[in-house]
Motif scaffolding. Structure first.
Motif, PDB file in Angstrom:
ATOM      1  N   LYS A 247       0.834  -1.195   0.000  1.00 42.61           N
ATOM      2  CA  LYS A 247       0.000   0.000   0.000  1.00 42.61           C
ATOM      3  C   LYS A 247       0.879   1.259   0.000  1.00 42.61           C
ATOM      4  O   LYS A 247       1.837   1.360   0.757  1.00 42.61           O
ATOM      5  N   VAL A 248       0.535   2.195  -0.857  1.00 42.78           N
ATOM      6  CA  VAL A 248       1.146   3.516  -0.870  1.00 42.78           C
ATOM      7  C   VAL A 248       0.013   4.535  -0.871  1.00 42.78           C
ATOM      8  O   VAL A 248      -0.775   4.590  -1.819  1.00 42.78           O
ATOM      9  N   GLY A 249      -0.081   5.299   0.182  1.00 40.60           N
ATOM     10  CA  GLY A 249      -1.178   6.252   0.300  1.00 40.60           C
ATOM     11  C   GLY A 249      -2.535   5.580   0.383  1.00 40.60           C
ATOM     12  O   GLY A 249      -3.534   6.158  -0.050  1.00 40.60           O
ATOM     13  N   ASN A 410      12.135 -20.451  -3.733  1.00 45.74           N
ATOM     14  CA  ASN A 410      12.064 -20.329  -2.287  1.00 45.74           C
ATOM     15  C   ASN A 410      12.888 -19.147  -1.772  1.00 45.74           C
ATOM     16  O   ASN A 410      12.507 -18.507  -0.786  1.00 45.74           O
ATOM     17  N   ALA A 411      14.017 -18.842  -2.413  1.00 44.92           N
ATOM     18  CA  ALA A 411      14.841 -17.714  -1.968  1.00 44.92           C
ATOM     19  C   ALA A 411      14.069 -16.401  -2.072  1.00 44.92           C
ATOM     20  O   ALA A 411      14.116 -15.557  -1.169  1.00 44.92           O
ATOM     21  N   ALA A 412      13.343 -16.204  -3.164  1.00 45.77           N
ATOM     22  CA  ALA A 412      12.537 -14.990  -3.310  1.00 45.77           C
ATOM     23  C   ALA A 412      11.377 -14.980  -2.328  1.00 45.77           C
ATOM     24  O   ALA A 412      11.015 -13.926  -1.784  1.00 45.77           O
ATOM     25  N   GLU A 413      10.789 -16.142  -2.067  1.00 41.33           N
ATOM     26  CA  GLU A 413       9.696 -16.216  -1.091  1.00 41.33           C
ATOM     27  C   GLU A 413      10.188 -15.817   0.306  1.00 41.33           C
ATOM     28  O   GLU A 413       9.504 -15.091   1.037  1.00 41.33           O
ATOM     29  N   ARG A 414      11.381 -16.299   0.687  1.00 44.70           N
ATOM     30  CA  ARG A 414      11.927 -15.938   1.999  1.00 44.70           C
ATOM     31  C   ARG A 414      12.255 -14.449   2.068  1.00 44.70           C
ATOM     32  O   ARG A 414      12.056 -13.809   3.099  1.00 44.70           O
ATOM     33  N   ALA A 415      12.782 -13.908   0.982  1.00 43.02           N
ATOM     34  CA  ALA A 415      13.134 -12.494   0.980  1.00 43.02           C
ATOM     35  C   ALA A 415      11.906 -11.602   1.088  1.00 43.02           C
ATOM     36  O   ALA A 415      11.984 -10.502   1.644  1.00 43.02           O
ATOM     37  N   ILE A 416      10.781 -12.056   0.578  1.00 39.88           N
ATOM     38  CA  ILE A 416       9.586 -11.220   0.585  1.00 39.88           C
ATOM     39  C   ILE A 416       8.754 -11.411   1.844  1.00 39.88           C
ATOM     40  O   ILE A 416       7.845 -10.620   2.135  1.00 39.88           O
ATOM     41  N   ARG A 417       9.075 -12.470   2.624  1.00 39.40           N
ATOM     42  CA  ARG A 417       8.268 -12.752   3.814  1.00 39.40           C
ATOM     43  C   ARG A 417       8.355 -11.622   4.841  1.00 39.40           C
ATOM     44  O   ARG A 417       7.357 -11.251   5.461  1.00 39.40           O
ATOM     45  N   GLY A 418       9.541 -11.062   5.037  1.00 35.31           N
ATOM     46  CA  GLY A 418       9.675  -9.956   5.981  1.00 35.31           C
ATOM     47  C   GLY A 418       8.866  -8.748   5.570  1.00 35.31           C
ATOM     48  O   GLY A 418       8.309  -8.035   6.419  1.00 35.31           O
ATOM     49  N   MET A 419       8.782  -8.486   4.265  1.00 38.73           N
ATOM     50  CA  MET A 419       7.990  -7.361   3.787  1.00 38.73           C
ATOM     51  C   MET A 419       6.494  -7.608   4.017  1.00 38.73           C
ATOM     52  O   MET A 419       5.739  -6.678   4.312  1.00 38.73           O
ATOM     53  N   VAL A 420       6.065  -8.863   3.894  1.00 40.33           N
ATOM     54  CA  VAL A 420       4.660  -9.195   4.163  1.00 40.33           C
ATOM     55  C   VAL A 420       4.329  -8.962   5.630  1.00 40.33           C
ATOM     56  O   VAL A 420       3.264  -8.431   5.969  1.00 40.33           O
ATOM     57  N   ILE A 421       5.251  -9.330   6.518  1.00 36.90           N
ATOM     58  CA  ILE A 421       5.037  -9.096   7.949  1.00 36.90           C
ATOM     59  C   ILE A 421       4.950  -7.605   8.227  1.00 36.90           C
ATOM     60  O   ILE A 421       4.081  -7.140   8.980  1.00 36.90           O
ATOM     61  N   ALA A 422       5.852  -6.816   7.627  1.00 38.94           N
ATOM     62  CA  ALA A 422       5.805  -5.370   7.816  1.00 38.94           C
ATOM     63  C   ALA A 422       4.496  -4.785   7.309  1.00 38.94           C
ATOM     64  O   ALA A 422       3.903  -3.901   7.937  1.00 38.94           O
ATOM     65  N   ARG A 423       4.021  -5.279   6.175  1.00 38.45           N
ATOM     66  CA  ARG A 423       2.742  -4.790   5.637  1.00 38.45           C
ATOM     67  C   ARG A 423       1.592  -5.091   6.575  1.00 38.45           C
ATOM     68  O   ARG A 423       0.684  -4.272   6.763  1.00 38.45           O
ATOM     69  N   LYS A 424       1.616  -6.273   7.199  1.00 38.75           N
ATOM     70  CA  LYS A 424       0.549  -6.620   8.130  1.00 38.75           C
ATOM     71  C   LYS A 424       0.618  -5.773   9.397  1.00 38.75           C
ATOM     72  O   LYS A 424      -0.415  -5.497  10.028  1.00 38.75           O
ATOM     73  N   TRP A 426       2.223  -2.479   9.789  1.00 34.75           N
ATOM     74  CA  TRP A 426       1.976  -1.040   9.666  1.00 34.75           C
ATOM     75  C   TRP A 426       1.429  -0.622   8.317  1.00 34.75           C
ATOM     76  O   TRP A 426       1.342   0.579   8.030  1.00 34.75           O
ATOM     77  N   GLY A 427       1.035  -1.579   7.482  1.00 32.20           N
ATOM     78  CA  GLY A 427       0.159  -1.284   6.361  1.00 32.20           C
ATOM     79  C   GLY A 427       0.791  -0.766   5.098  1.00 32.20           C
ATOM     80  O   GLY A 427       0.143  -0.745   4.063  1.00 32.20           O
ATOM     81  N   GLY A 428       2.055  -0.315   5.121  1.00 31.17           N
ATOM     82  CA  GLY A 428       2.657   0.223   3.910  1.00 31.17           C
ATOM     83  C   GLY A 428       3.136   1.650   4.118  1.00 31.17           C
ATOM     84  O   GLY A 428       3.341   2.103   5.248  1.00 31.17           O
ATOM     85  N   ASN A 429       3.309   2.371   3.017  1.00 26.84           N
ATOM     86  CA  ASN A 429       3.813   3.746   3.074  1.00 26.84           C
ATOM     87  C   ASN A 429       2.707   4.731   2.748  1.00 26.84           C
ATOM     88  O   ASN A 429       1.774   4.412   2.023  1.00 26.84           O
ATOM     89  N   ARG A 430       2.858   5.944   3.281  1.00 27.37           N
ATOM     90  CA  ARG A 430       1.871   6.981   2.993  1.00 27.37           C
ATOM     91  C   ARG A 430       2.191   7.750   1.712  1.00 27.37           C
ATOM     92  O   ARG A 430       1.291   8.307   1.081  1.00 27.37           O
ATOM     93  N   THR A 431       3.477   7.828   1.347  1.00 26.80           N
ATOM     94  CA  THR A 431       3.884   8.596   0.172  1.00 26.80           C
ATOM     95  C   THR A 431       4.845   7.758  -0.664  1.00 26.80           C
ATOM     96  O   THR A 431       5.442   6.784  -0.183  1.00 26.80           O
ATOM     97  N   THR A 437      12.247   5.286   0.111  1.00 24.51           N
ATOM     98  CA  THR A 437      13.099   5.104   1.287  1.00 24.51           C
ATOM     99  C   THR A 437      13.087   3.655   1.748  1.00 24.51           C
ATOM    100  O   THR A 437      14.135   3.075   2.059  1.00 24.51           O
ATOM    101  N   HIS A 438      11.905   3.062   1.756  1.00 23.02           N
ATOM    102  CA  HIS A 438      11.784   1.682   2.222  1.00 23.02           C
ATOM    103  C   HIS A 438      12.522   0.718   1.300  1.00 23.02           C
ATOM    104  O   HIS A 438      13.249  -0.168   1.764  1.00 23.02           O
ATOM    105  N   GLN A 439      12.363   0.851  -0.002  1.00 25.05           N
ATOM    106  CA  GLN A 439      12.978  -0.103  -0.914  1.00 25.05           C
ATOM    107  C   GLN A 439      14.503   0.013  -0.892  1.00 25.05           C
ATOM    108  O   GLN A 439      15.214  -0.997  -0.993  1.00 25.05           O
ATOM    109  N   ILE A 440      15.042   1.219  -0.719  1.00 22.01           N
ATOM    110  CA  ILE A 440      16.493   1.391  -0.689  1.00 22.01           C
ATOM    111  C   ILE A 440      17.085   0.789   0.571  1.00 22.01           C
ATOM    112  O   ILE A 440      18.018  -0.026   0.520  1.00 22.01           O
TER     113      ILE A 440
END
Length: 478
Positions: A247-249, A410-424, A426-431, A437-440
């Protein structure tokens, strides 16, 4: 004289057709079969209804469903079993240094009876504690003027992270900011929870907005490193790719990830198609792509592909759970075929089969799959699976032709799992600035972890360097 006709008002009895007993028995058997089928279908409907209710309940949860179902009546005790046969008991190791030494004398009298206490020995105990303290540094910066160009010149200390004075003279230190980046971008804490950790743990007061702006400045310092990671991913021979919603905004966007042997790159983009994936790897990427079979990935026309077998195996198992008996054979046959491919790879890796034998067996697997797909499937679910396999047929066993290639993403699935937890959490970014900033920062921290390098010291050094530098997590040309 007897009457020749029947009395008036009476009808002749109608003729009754005779039904053979064999046909009656066949009809009764058919009725019994239909009744049994109706009963089976009722049970199937009830089972599917319960599964649907469970799935709907799970989809309404705000966090990941950690429940493991009904607990056991007599579960085993957690932890290590007692006795020497289960290994040696361990404790925390003795610290290598002692910063503070405290003598603990005997009490003057026995706490139990009040008698005199006699000293016999001395025991040691260690305590590892954190210091809840914020260090405030004041830099008295000398300011001058160049006699030639008349420009303003000021000094800089190695501990400084910025030359800002005036409105920006009160700043977060590099270690505090690095810890905030790790908590927020790597561990998935929200900015509010990160602020609380800094307050509770170190007595450092900071607002969420202040953290946001400081992390954005940190991402600006790390942008050259991020560009180097993207270039490294484009030159890598193998990349695993995946994507998930972000989510962005408050609007749905997509977070993409590319994982190679050396680096991990995240990108938050407005879509999940080929145009977005090209922004990471480039249209001319000619290496191996490991993915879950998402159609846009196949538009990398110069790349070789490996479709994830784990996704297909999961799909076959789920189909087998709900398929009617007449349609059960196909998903099980596909599952057995894919498992045979994985077992063939394992046998070759341990040396049980030669390269020639493995290639021969691989040819038989591909021929068997070809014969399976030529049969027409009446069941709709089996028909969809067969059509998908026809599309993926060329890329199912790439890992058997190219030794060392992973059969799953599986390597890509593991790498994306932390981002899924973060999304759950705090929901994503506002801008979109926050998304960049997050992706860098997430890419830099994940790559440090992937290369087993200390992210903390590298980020601190990055913040203290007056000029933009590229961290050593970007592989060199050699």
């Amino acid at each position: 004289m007897r009457p020749t006709g029947r009395p008036a008002g009476k009808k002749e009895p109608e003729a009754v057709d005779f039904v053979p007993k064999r046909e009656l028995d066949q009809a009764e058997q058919q009725i019994h079969r239909q009744q049994r089928e109706i009963e089976r279908l009722k049970q199937e409907v009830e089972r599917l209804r319960k599964e649907l209710e469970a799935a709907l309940r799970a989809s309404k949860r705000q966090a990941a469903p950690h429940s493991r179902g009904t607990p056991k009546r007599n579960p085993k005790r957690p932890g290590r079993k007692p006795g020497r046969r289960y290994g040696r008991q361990t404790c925390r190791p003795i610290p290598a240094r002692v910063d503070e030494r405290i003598a603990v004398p005997l009490p003057e009298s026995c706490p139990h009876c009040g008698g005199e206490v006699e000293s016999k020995s001395c025991e040691t105990q260690y305590q590892e504690e954190i210091v809840r303290r914020t260090v405030v540094r004041r830099f008295d910066i000398a300011v001058g003027c160049c006699r030639d160009c008349q420009r303003r010149v000021q000094g800089r200390h190695p501990l400084q992270t910025s030359d800002a004075v005036g409105v920006g003279r009160v700043q977060l230190g590099p270690e505090a900011l690095t810890l905030a980046a790790i908590l927020n971008k790597q561990m998935g804490l929200s900015l509010g929870h990160t602020r609380q950790v800094l307050c509770y743990g170190f007595g450092l007061e900071v607002s969420r907005g202040g953290l946001y702006r400081a992390l954005a400045r940190m991402a600006g310092r790390a942008e050259p490193t991020y560009d180097g990671l993207v270039e490294t991913a484009r030159q890598a021979p193998v990349n695993g790719m995946d994507e998930t919603g972000w989510k962005v905004g408050g609007r749905l966007q997509w977070l993409h990830v590319a994982v190679s042997a050396q680096v991990t790159v995240y990108a938050i983009l407005p879509g999940r198609g080929y145009e977005q994936s090209v922004m990471i790897l480039g249209a001319a990427y000619d290496g191996f792509l490991i993915h879950d079979g998402w159609a846009p990935y196949y538009r990398f026309q110069f790349a070789f592909h490996q479709s994830c077998l784990a996704h297909l195996l999961k799909r076959c198992r789920e189909m087998a759970q709900v398929a009617p008996p007449a349609a059960l054979a196909f998903p099980r046959a596909v599952e057995h075929l894919l498992q045979s491919g994985l077992e063939l790879r394992d046998r070759y890796e341990v040396g049980e089969i030669s390269e020639h034998g493995m290639r021969t067996a691989n040819g038989k697997l591909e021929a068997k799959l070809d014969r399976m797909l030529k049969t027409r499937r009446r069941n709709p679910a089996n028909h969809r699976l067969a059509r998908h396999l026809e599309h993926e047929q060329l890329w199912l066993f790439t890992f058997l032709h190219c030794f060392g290639l992973d059969a799953t993403n599986n390597a890509a699935e593991r790498a994306i799992r932390g981002m899924v937890i973060a999304r759950k959490v705090w929901g994503g970014n506002r801008t979109w600035k926050g998304a960049r900033t997050h992706q860098i920062l997430a890419s830099v921290l994940r790559t440090c972890w992937q290369q087993n390098k200390d992210a903390f010291t590298r980020c601190v050094r990055l913040l203290r360097t007056p000029r933009a530098v590229i961290l050593d997590i970007v592989p060199g040309p050699g």
